[in-house]
Design a protein around this motif. Structure first.
Motif, PDB file in Angstrom:
ATOM      1  N   ALA A  75      24.161  75.408  26.844  1.00 59.12           N
ATOM      2  CA  ALA A  75      24.984  74.556  27.700  1.00 59.12           C
ATOM      3  C   ALA A  75      26.308  74.188  27.031  1.00 59.12           C
ATOM      4  N   TYR A  89      17.899  77.717  41.824  1.00 61.76           N
ATOM      5  CA  TYR A  89      16.900  76.659  41.887  1.00 61.76           C
ATOM      6  C   TYR A  89      16.359  76.621  43.304  1.00 61.76           C
ATOM      7  N   HIS A  91      14.500  74.714  44.992  1.00 67.98           N
ATOM      8  CA  HIS A  91      14.363  73.448  45.720  1.00 67.98           C
ATOM      9  C   HIS A  91      15.708  72.806  46.023  1.00 67.98           C
ATOM     10  N   TYR A 100      25.109  71.716  40.331  1.00 67.24           N
ATOM     11  CA  TYR A 100      24.230  71.121  39.323  1.00 67.24           C
ATOM     12  C   TYR A 100      24.833  71.119  37.911  1.00 67.24           C
ATOM     13  N   GLY A 101      25.343  72.264  37.489  1.00 68.23           N
ATOM     14  CA  GLY A 101      25.907  72.364  36.148  1.00 68.23           C
ATOM     15  C   GLY A 101      27.096  71.429  35.959  1.00 68.23           C
ATOM     16  N   ASN A 104      26.058  67.763  35.544  1.00 67.00           N
ATOM     17  CA  ASN A 104      25.582  67.485  34.198  1.00 67.00           C
ATOM     18  C   ASN A 104      26.719  67.377  33.193  1.00 67.00           C
ATOM     19  N   ARG A 152      31.957  76.834  37.478  1.00 63.23           N
ATOM     20  CA  ARG A 152      31.957  76.287  36.114  1.00 63.23           C
ATOM     21  C   ARG A 152      33.284  76.522  35.409  1.00 63.23           C
TER      22      ARG A 152
ATOM     23  N   ALA B 220      18.730  76.731  33.929  1.00 64.23           N
ATOM     24  CA  ALA B 220      18.832  75.296  33.696  1.00 64.23           C
ATOM     25  C   ALA B 220      19.303  75.020  32.266  1.00 64.23           C
ATOM     26  N   LEU B 221      18.860  75.884  31.355  1.00 62.76           N
ATOM     27  CA  LEU B 221      19.245  75.739  29.952  1.00 62.76           C
ATOM     28  C   LEU B 221      20.759  75.873  29.801  1.00 62.76           C
ATOM     29  N   ASP B 223      22.804  75.186  32.314  1.00 67.15           N
ATOM     30  CA  ASP B 223      23.423  74.130  33.103  1.00 67.15           C
ATOM     31  C   ASP B 223      23.374  72.762  32.436  1.00 67.15           C
ATOM     32  N   THR B 224      22.366  72.513  31.624  1.00 67.30           N
ATOM     33  CA  THR B 224      22.341  71.209  30.963  1.00 67.30           C
ATOM     34  C   THR B 224      21.659  71.276  29.604  1.00 67.30           C
ATOM     35  N   ARG B 229      16.536  66.062  31.478  1.00 69.03           N
ATOM     36  CA  ARG B 229      17.156  66.399  32.763  1.00 69.03           C
ATOM     37  C   ARG B 229      16.586  67.679  33.321  1.00 69.03           C
ATOM     38  N   ARG B 230      16.425  68.682  32.457  1.00 67.53           N
ATOM     39  CA  ARG B 230      15.879  69.959  32.931  1.00 67.53           C
ATOM     40  C   ARG B 230      14.498  69.745  33.518  1.00 67.53           C
ATOM     41  N   ASP B 233      14.932  67.526  36.870  1.00 65.15           N
ATOM     42  CA  ASP B 233      15.660  68.109  38.001  1.00 65.15           C
ATOM     43  C   ASP B 233      15.134  69.477  38.414  1.00 65.15           C
ATOM     44  N   VAL B 234      14.563  70.213  37.473  1.00 61.95           N
ATOM     45  CA  VAL B 234      14.174  71.583  37.801  1.00 61.95           C
ATOM     46  C   VAL B 234      12.661  71.780  37.729  1.00 61.95           C
ATOM     47  N   PRO B 237      10.386  69.167  40.203  1.00 63.02           N
ATOM     48  CA  PRO B 237      10.372  69.505  41.636  1.00 63.02           C
ATOM     49  C   PRO B 237       9.592  70.782  41.929  1.00 63.02           C
ATOM     50  N   LEU B 238       9.643  71.734  41.005  1.00 65.66           N
ATOM     51  CA  LEU B 238       8.920  72.972  41.239  1.00 65.66           C
ATOM     52  C   LEU B 238       7.417  72.778  41.029  1.00 65.66           C
TER      53      LEU B 238
END
Lengths: 357, 323
Positions: A75, A89, A91, A100-101, A104, A152, B220-221, B223-224, B229-230, B233-234, B237-238
């Motif tokens: 990140a 994602y 959901h 999302y990114g 954050n 991004r 996700a890694l 993204d944050t 948070r991972r 948020d990820v 929910p899954l």
């Protein structure tokens, strides 16, 4: 936007004594589109994932811009990645997937909205922003994955075989779209594929990998015209370059006892590389047995053998072929490789006009 | 629309036609047609399952509902119809209401702890690479212990004379009196019930975690940086479908399947000990010989659990994303 530099980068997995990637040196200029290409297991994905930070770097140094990123979290590297299976994602709506990114990174709300709107416009995703990924087609999902990378505004895009889950037709469209976007945004890109056609059409420069090592780096045409080794020769180009055992005799290169072309002299056996489109079917020349013919419409590919060594020839004629035909080649378009090392040998070739016919 | 006589006749006719179709094994849609020669064959196939359901579920349910309207002679000589009196008695009894309150408390605590700890262990086990199999097997093996045995093992831990938990409490100057002190017993009940249920939740959470695509985690890694948070948020929910399923299973578990554990700990103990509604149904019915009252209690319990499940499906499931 930034340049990318890989210095002597290597990766050895714990418990293995063989390096998955070794001694990779690549300097990537700002805005350049680099394609890593090679057969499966050649380490191209591992290399990309090392740049992304998803794999640790065991040797060497990776720089993005002016920062050494070896120890940084993915990140923190200022990169965006597009995955083979999109990795959206499931959901989150398309909008949230892209945002999302940025959320954050504490990007201001208005800025996020503006960027998402811009990306959606560019990728024609506007009507789908509130949908979930499962309600999208494969091509649309691919676009969302692209959008997630674009918003991004990273220093570099990393693509991990992003088109291999799409059908053939869509792949061609998306390929052009990726190229267009990258040109427009001017973002440095590293793209992994096993598809040599994708590699040829997208790349500013190709990096051909074999067994974790760089086999050749160069512009697509340069790699195509002057493959540095038999590996590259066989991998780039379709149909694959025919590779034959040959030797020299009296300034002629001899295949299966027939003189093919006057190119000079060299000691010992060589490997001769012949591109299908450089060979011509004529009434004289080296006899070739015809095995089968692929009709492609614009031309046909004749597969056969000289002696017992397989050869492919592109032919524009429409006439039926005899069981044995004769082929000729322009000596300037021969490729010669050392049989022992597989490396290209260029020096001794002297072009001479082919006799008429 | 009014039912004219003509319409009624028409309806009857279609019904009759449908019955005839069914009897002859033919349906309008040939694709859907059942491929049996005789119409009774499919019924034969489902007969064993139906028999089990009828004998072990519907029959006792009907029995419970009927006998809840009667007061039965303790020696089985006869019964008197009393209408809803059994229900009134139960709902007006302070003892019943305090048991209900404890059951609610027990249900919430055990479910929350079992789900929470199961999830925590699963998340940690998911990260283990070396020795992962051993670790998982050790965690899962508890599930193979039968509930009464779990109760017995738990009892040993909480034993007033030699139980390690009693000793540990003693070091802090607290005298743990399981079986005598109401809340001490409650703590033992909750601890053992949670311990017994963790492996079940662990298995489901672990497989749920492993079905989260690796590339989604990697996305996700990128993204944050924050692991929390991972997860929030990820991953979470899954995991929601798994968690929702486990929530219902766990509530049912605390309501009904903790019976053997409670029995081992509370049985033959002298004092006023906590118990759940199910155990009270058993006590009143089989120890107290009040079949009518205990039947009424079990019907109330059935209705409450059914309502709970319906509510969960109506309000929670909407927020669950099925992949």
């Amino acid at each position: 936007m930034a340049h990318l530099s890989l210095k002597n980068v290597g990766k050895t997995y714990g418990g293995s004594n063989q390096a998955a990637v070794a001694g990779v040196d690549i300097e990537i200029a700002d805005g350049e589109f680099i394609v890593l290409v090679g057969p499966s297991g050649c380490g191209k994905s591992t290399l990309l994932r090392m740049v992304a930070g998803l794999e640790t770097v065991t040797d060497g140094e990776i720089r993005i811009g002016d920062r050494v990123v070896n120890q940084l979290d993915p990140a923190e590297r200022d990169i965006a990645m597009v995955f083979q299976n999109y990795a959206l994602y499931p959901h989150m709506s398309v909008r949230d997937n892209m945002a999302y990114g940025l959320k954050n990174r504490k990007t201001p709300k208005a800025e996020i909205e503006a960027r998402v709107a811009e990306a959606a416009r560019m990728l024609e995703l506007g009507p789908y922003l509130d949908r979930k990924p499962r309600a999208l087609s494969g091509g649309q999902r691919q676009r969302v994955a692209m959008g997630r990378a674009i918003v991004r505004q990273p220093a570099a895009f990393l693509f991990d075989e992003p088109l291999s889950n799409l059908d053939a037709k869509l792949r061609v469209t998306m390929r052009m779209e990726i190229r267009r976007l990258q040109k427009r945004l001017g973002t440095t890109s590293l793209y992994v594929t096993h598809d040599q056609l994708e590699a040829m059409t997208l790349a500013d420069r190709l990096v051909v990998l074999n067994g974790g090592r760089v086999e050749q780096i160069g512009a697509p045409l340069e790699v195509y015209r002057k493959p540095a080794s038999t590996f590259v020769a066989a991998f780039i180009g379709s149909p694959a370059m025919s590779l034959l055992d040959a030797r020299f005799e009296n300034g002629q290169v001899m295949v299966d006892g027939h003189a093919l072309a006057p190119v000079g002299n060299a000691p010992g056996p060589v490997t001769l590389g012949l591109r299908a489109e450089d060979l011509r079917i004529t009434s004289t020349g080296v006899p070739m047995r015809v095995d089968y013919v692929e009709e492609l419409g614009a031309h046909r590919i004749v597969h056969g053998a000289i002696g017992d060594q397989p050869v492919a020839v592109v032919d524009n004629g429409g006439a039926a072929l005899a069981e044995t035909v004769h082929v000729l080649v322009d000596p300037a378009k021969l490729h010669l490789f050392e049989t022992s090392t597989g490396r290209r040998m260029d020096t001794r070739i002297q072009a001479e006009a082919v006799p008429a016919q | 629309m009014t039912d004219t006589p003509l319409r009624i006749i028409e309806t009857e006719r279609t019904l009759l036609a449908r019955f005839r179709e069914w009897w002859s094994g033919e349906t309008a849609n040939p694709v859907k047609r059942v491929q049996f020669d005789r119409p009774l064959t499919p019924w034969l196939f489902i007969l064993p399952q139906m028999a089990v359901v009828v004998i072990f579920f519907y029959w006792p349910s009907v029995q419970a509902v009927t006998s809840s309207f009667y007061i039965e002679d303790p020696f089985g000589f006869g019964s008197t119809f009393v209408g809803l009196e059994n229900y009134q008695d139960a709902l007006n009894s302070s003892e019943y209401m305090s048991t209900a309150a404890f059951t609610a408390f027990f249900c919430i605590t055990v479910t929350a702890l079992a789900l929470g700890l199961g999830l925590l262990l699963a998340v940690k086990a998911d990260k283990v690479i070396r020795g992962a199999e051993t670790y998982k097997t050790l965690l899962i093996s508890v599930y193979a212990i039968a509930p009464p045995v779990a109760g017995l093992i738990g009892m040993m831990f909480f034993d007033m004379h030699m139980g390690p938990f009693t000793q540990i409490a003693g070091w802090f100057g607290y005298e743990l009196k399981v079986g005598i002190n109401y809340w001490d017993t409650a703590i033992a009940l909750i601890t053992i019930s949670v311990w017994k249920q963790i492996p079940y939740n662990f298995i489901f959470f672990l497989s749920g975690l492993q079905s989260v695509p690796v590339s989604v985690r990697e996305a996700a890694l990128i993204d944050t940086k924050s692991g929390w948070r991972r997860f929030k948020d990820v991953t979470l929910p899954l995991l929601a479908p798994t968690a929702f399923f486990l929530l219902i299973i766990n509530i049912t578990y605390t309501m009904f399947d903790t019976f053997p554990i409670i029995d081992v700990i509370v049985k033959d103990k002298p004092a006023n000990n906590p118990m759940t509604l199910v155990y009270k149904v058993y006590l009143d019915g089989f120890k107290g010989n009040d079949i009518g009252g205990s039947s009424a209690q079990s019907v109330i319990l059935m209705v409450v659990v059914a309502l709970l499940t319906v509510l969960q499906f109506r309000f929670l499931e909407r927020r669950v994303h099925y992949g």
